[in-house]
Design a protein around this motif. Structure first.
Motif, PDB file in Angstrom:
ATOM      1  N   ALA A 238     -11.361  38.757  30.854  1.00 26.33           N
ATOM      2  CA  ALA A 238     -12.332  38.719  31.944  1.00 26.33           C
ATOM      3  C   ALA A 238     -12.237  37.474  32.826  1.00 26.33           C
ATOM      4  O   ALA A 238     -12.325  37.595  34.061  1.00 26.33           O
ATOM      5  N   PRO A 239     -12.049  36.259  32.298  1.00 25.57           N
ATOM      6  CA  PRO A 239     -11.959  35.098  33.203  1.00 25.57           C
ATOM      7  C   PRO A 239     -10.784  35.190  34.172  1.00 25.57           C
ATOM      8  O   PRO A 239     -10.917  34.810  35.347  1.00 25.57           O
ATOM      9  N   GLU A 240      -9.632  35.671  33.702  1.00 30.87           N
ATOM     10  CA  GLU A 240      -8.483  35.841  34.593  1.00 30.87           C
ATOM     11  C   GLU A 240      -8.752  36.929  35.626  1.00 30.87           C
ATOM     12  O   GLU A 240      -8.352  36.803  36.796  1.00 30.87           O
ATOM     13  N   LEU A 241      -9.427  37.984  35.196  1.00 27.76           N
ATOM     14  CA  LEU A 241      -9.750  39.059  36.119  1.00 27.76           C
ATOM     15  C   LEU A 241     -10.721  38.566  37.193  1.00 27.76           C
ATOM     16  O   LEU A 241     -10.576  38.901  38.378  1.00 27.76           O
ATOM     17  N   ARG A 242     -11.668  37.759  36.802  1.00 33.78           N
ATOM     18  CA  ARG A 242     -12.612  37.189  37.776  1.00 33.78           C
ATOM     19  C   ARG A 242     -11.874  36.336  38.805  1.00 33.78           C
ATOM     20  O   ARG A 242     -12.163  36.422  40.007  1.00 33.78           O
ATOM     21  N   GLU A 258     -13.464  59.243  40.635  1.00 34.61           N
ATOM     22  CA  GLU A 258     -14.182  58.356  39.735  1.00 34.61           C
ATOM     23  C   GLU A 258     -15.567  58.924  39.470  1.00 34.61           C
ATOM     24  O   GLU A 258     -16.132  59.623  40.322  1.00 34.61           O
ATOM     25  N   THR A 259     -16.120  58.589  38.301  1.00 35.04           N
ATOM     26  CA  THR A 259     -17.541  58.822  38.098  1.00 35.04           C
ATOM     27  C   THR A 259     -18.341  57.578  38.473  1.00 35.04           C
ATOM     28  O   THR A 259     -19.529  57.664  38.726  1.00 35.04           O
ATOM     29  N   GLU A 260     -17.690  56.413  38.515  1.00 33.23           N
ATOM     30  CA  GLU A 260     -18.288  55.195  39.077  1.00 33.23           C
ATOM     31  C   GLU A 260     -17.199  54.196  39.448  1.00 33.23           C
ATOM     32  O   GLU A 260     -16.965  53.941  40.619  1.00 33.23           O
ATOM     33  N   GLY A 261     -16.538  53.617  38.452  1.00 36.79           N
ATOM     34  CA  GLY A 261     -15.509  52.619  38.731  1.00 36.79           C
ATOM     35  C   GLY A 261     -16.053  51.215  38.576  1.00 36.79           C
ATOM     36  O   GLY A 261     -16.439  50.580  39.560  1.00 36.79           O
ATOM     37  N   ILE A 262     -16.079  50.701  37.338  1.00 31.82           N
ATOM     38  CA  ILE A 262     -16.627  49.372  37.075  1.00 31.82           C
ATOM     39  C   ILE A 262     -15.848  48.302  37.829  1.00 31.82           C
ATOM     40  O   ILE A 262     -16.430  47.319  38.305  1.00 31.82           O
ATOM     41  N   VAL A 263     -14.536  48.485  37.973  1.00 29.88           N
ATOM     42  CA  VAL A 263     -13.741  47.443  38.634  1.00 29.88           C
ATOM     43  C   VAL A 263     -14.177  47.248  40.080  1.00 29.88           C
ATOM     44  O   VAL A 263     -14.130  46.125  40.602  1.00 29.88           O
ATOM     45  N   LEU A 264     -14.601  48.304  40.749  1.00 28.16           N
ATOM     46  CA  LEU A 264     -15.094  48.149  42.117  1.00 28.16           C
ATOM     47  C   LEU A 264     -16.387  47.327  42.124  1.00 28.16           C
ATOM     48  O   LEU A 264     -16.574  46.454  42.981  1.00 28.16           O
ATOM     49  N   LEU A 265     -17.279  47.583  41.171  1.00 33.95           N
ATOM     50  CA  LEU A 265     -18.507  46.807  41.080  1.00 33.95           C
ATOM     51  C   LEU A 265     -18.193  45.329  40.853  1.00 33.95           C
ATOM     52  O   LEU A 265     -18.833  44.445  41.439  1.00 33.95           O
ATOM     53  N   GLU A 266     -17.205  45.044  40.011  1.00 35.82           N
ATOM     54  CA  GLU A 266     -16.823  43.659  39.738  1.00 35.82           C
ATOM     55  C   GLU A 266     -16.276  42.987  40.987  1.00 35.82           C
ATOM     56  O   GLU A 266     -16.613  41.830  41.280  1.00 35.82           O
ATOM     57  N   ALA A 267     -15.427  43.699  41.727  1.00 35.29           N
ATOM     58  CA  ALA A 267     -14.866  43.134  42.953  1.00 35.29           C
ATOM     59  C   ALA A 267     -15.956  42.853  43.982  1.00 35.29           C
ATOM     60  O   ALA A 267     -15.960  41.802  44.638  1.00 35.29           O
ATOM     61  N   LEU A 268     -16.887  43.785  44.140  1.00 34.65           N
ATOM     62  CA  LEU A 268     -17.993  43.583  45.080  1.00 34.65           C
ATOM     63  C   LEU A 268     -18.847  42.393  44.654  1.00 34.65           C
ATOM     64  O   LEU A 268     -19.274  41.591  45.494  1.00 34.65           O
ATOM     65  N   ALA A 269     -19.094  42.265  43.352  1.00 32.20           N
ATOM     66  CA  ALA A 269     -19.905  41.158  42.853  1.00 32.20           C
ATOM     67  C   ALA A 269     -19.241  39.815  43.129  1.00 32.20           C
ATOM     68  O   ALA A 269     -19.926  38.808  43.362  1.00 32.20           O
ATOM     69  N   CYS A 270     -17.907  39.793  43.118  1.00 32.66           N
ATOM     70  CA  CYS A 270     -17.162  38.552  43.356  1.00 32.66           C
ATOM     71  C   CYS A 270     -16.981  38.249  44.841  1.00 32.66           C
ATOM     72  O   CYS A 270     -16.377  37.224  45.195  1.00 32.66           O
ATOM     73  N   GLY A 271     -17.484  39.124  45.700  1.00 27.39           N
ATOM     74  CA  GLY A 271     -17.379  38.879  47.128  1.00 27.39           C
ATOM     75  C   GLY A 271     -16.004  39.131  47.704  1.00 27.39           C
ATOM     76  O   GLY A 271     -15.642  38.547  48.739  1.00 27.39           O
TER      77      GLY A 271
END
Length: 379
Positions: A238-242, A258-271
């Protein structure tokens, strides 16, 4: 005078079995399970690993053979079963070798699993619409609950730009576009490789991996013929992904379903500036030009259109949607997911069961009976 102190919610023991779930550790389902565990603990409840331990409710997440056995075990013990519907027939297609041929069988299997639940939980309204179709045959209540994102961990960090390029052996000024996911046709990796080929001056980095034995022929060809500006570091922590999300010039996610896509949520959260394929879920949930930038279509025409829009995004010619993306991620922060999970527990009648303590065991020994049986789960 102050009023009476609020009464704390009763503590639950929530079974989140490990068993065959370990096979999904590197997938989106694996991330969803980890999020559930965080949410359960944030509510003050206890996560139980073994079905042989005492528990009040079970979360079942994977389409593996042990899932119906665990559901049956919970029913025998009169404990409610919450069945997470992460998968559909639609997102199973274009996954692994032979997936399209067996997709109808897979749908019948997951429908059988979902029907084992006292309640079904799915991550988006789009997914609920799919599994509400008559071919799934579901009668239990279907709740929508995002898999969520930890926005206190996944957050903007300008210093990540240098760390990302150093980790990849790139020049400090290198232009970097990232994507994250298993290496599947459905995740858009074939189009992504062609996009990299069409933009040789930009470095494209794909994080994530798939067991080589499960790669389709199309993905194997794409990986083998990928241009030198396409990098594949594999699965990272996770730290490297962030750092990848925060340090990239753009996040480009070309998934077809997708039914959601957690990676998209993570990217949006990181700006991260985000460009996605305009699938129905994202058109509704993260609208084009409001939360994300999108491109629709498929094939060579789609790749060319994506290259043009990505170039415009990288050059600052499109609207800056980073604040809107961060706000969308905060709406499904794990704290908010916790509130909604608590409401689902209430709706499903999840309550702490009387524990068979020392007194109950002693009474059982004296009478030759069993300790007090738990009350039946609300149905």
């Amino acid at each position: 005078m102050s009023g009476p102190a609020p009464v704390p919610a009763p503590r639950l023991r929530v079974l989140v079995p490990r068993g065959m779930d370990q096979l999904a550790r590197e997938s989106g389902i694996g991330a969803a399970i980890r999020h559930q565990e965080k949410v359960i603990r944030s509510l003050g409840h206890e996560v139980v690993r073994s079905p042989l331990d005492d528990f009040d409710v079970v979360h079942l997440n994977t389409p593996f053979p042990d899932t119906p056995l665990l559901a049956r075990w919970a029913r025998l013990r009169r404990r409610p079963v919450l069945m997470w519907a992460h998968s559909t027939e639609d997102d199973f297609r274009d996954s692994f070798t032979g997936a399209n041929a067996v997709a109808p069988l897979f749908r019948r299997w997951i429908a059988y699993l979902y029907r084992r639940g006292d309640a079904v939980v799915t991550p988006s309204g789009y997914a609920r619409e799919l599994i509400s179709a008559p071919k799934y045959g579901l009668r239990a209540p279907i709740h929508v609950l995002s898999n969520g994102v930890d926005t206190s961990f996944f957050r903007p960090d300008p210093s990540a730009r240098g760390r990302l390029r150093e980790s990849l052996g790139l020049a400090p000024e290198a232009e970097v576009v990232v994507s994250v996911g298993m290496q599947l046709v459905r995740k858009g990796i074939v189009d992504w490789v062609e996009l990299a080929r069409s933009m040789p001056g930009t470095t494209f980095v794909w994080y994530g991996r798939t067991d080589p034995r499960m790669l389709t022929a199309a993905v194997r060809r794409a990986l083998a013929g990928a241009p030198p500006n396409a990098l594949f570091p594999g699965y990272v922590q996770a730290p490297e992904l962030r750092d990848a999300y925060c340090g990239a010039d753009a996040f480009c996610f070309l998934t077809t379903e997708e039914t959601e896509g957690i990676v998209l949520l993570e990217a949006l959260a990181c700006g991260a500036p985000v460009l996605v394929r305009g699938i129905p879920l994202y058109r509704d949930q993260f609208p084009d030009g409001e939360v994300t930038h999108q491109v629709t279509g498929e094939g060579p025409v789609f790749v060319a259109a994506t290259a043009r829009k990505l170039r415009a995004l990288l050059d600052g010619e499109l609207a800056d949607l980073r604040a809107a993306g961060r706000a969308a991620a905060e709406d499904v922060d794990l704290d908010r997911v916790a509130e909604r999970l608590a409401a689902i527990y209430d709706a499903a009648g999840v309550t702490p069961r009387r524990r068979a303590g020392v007194g109950a065991t002693a009474r059982a020994r004296r009478t030759g009976g069993a300790p007090d049986a738990p009350r039946a789960a609300a149905r």
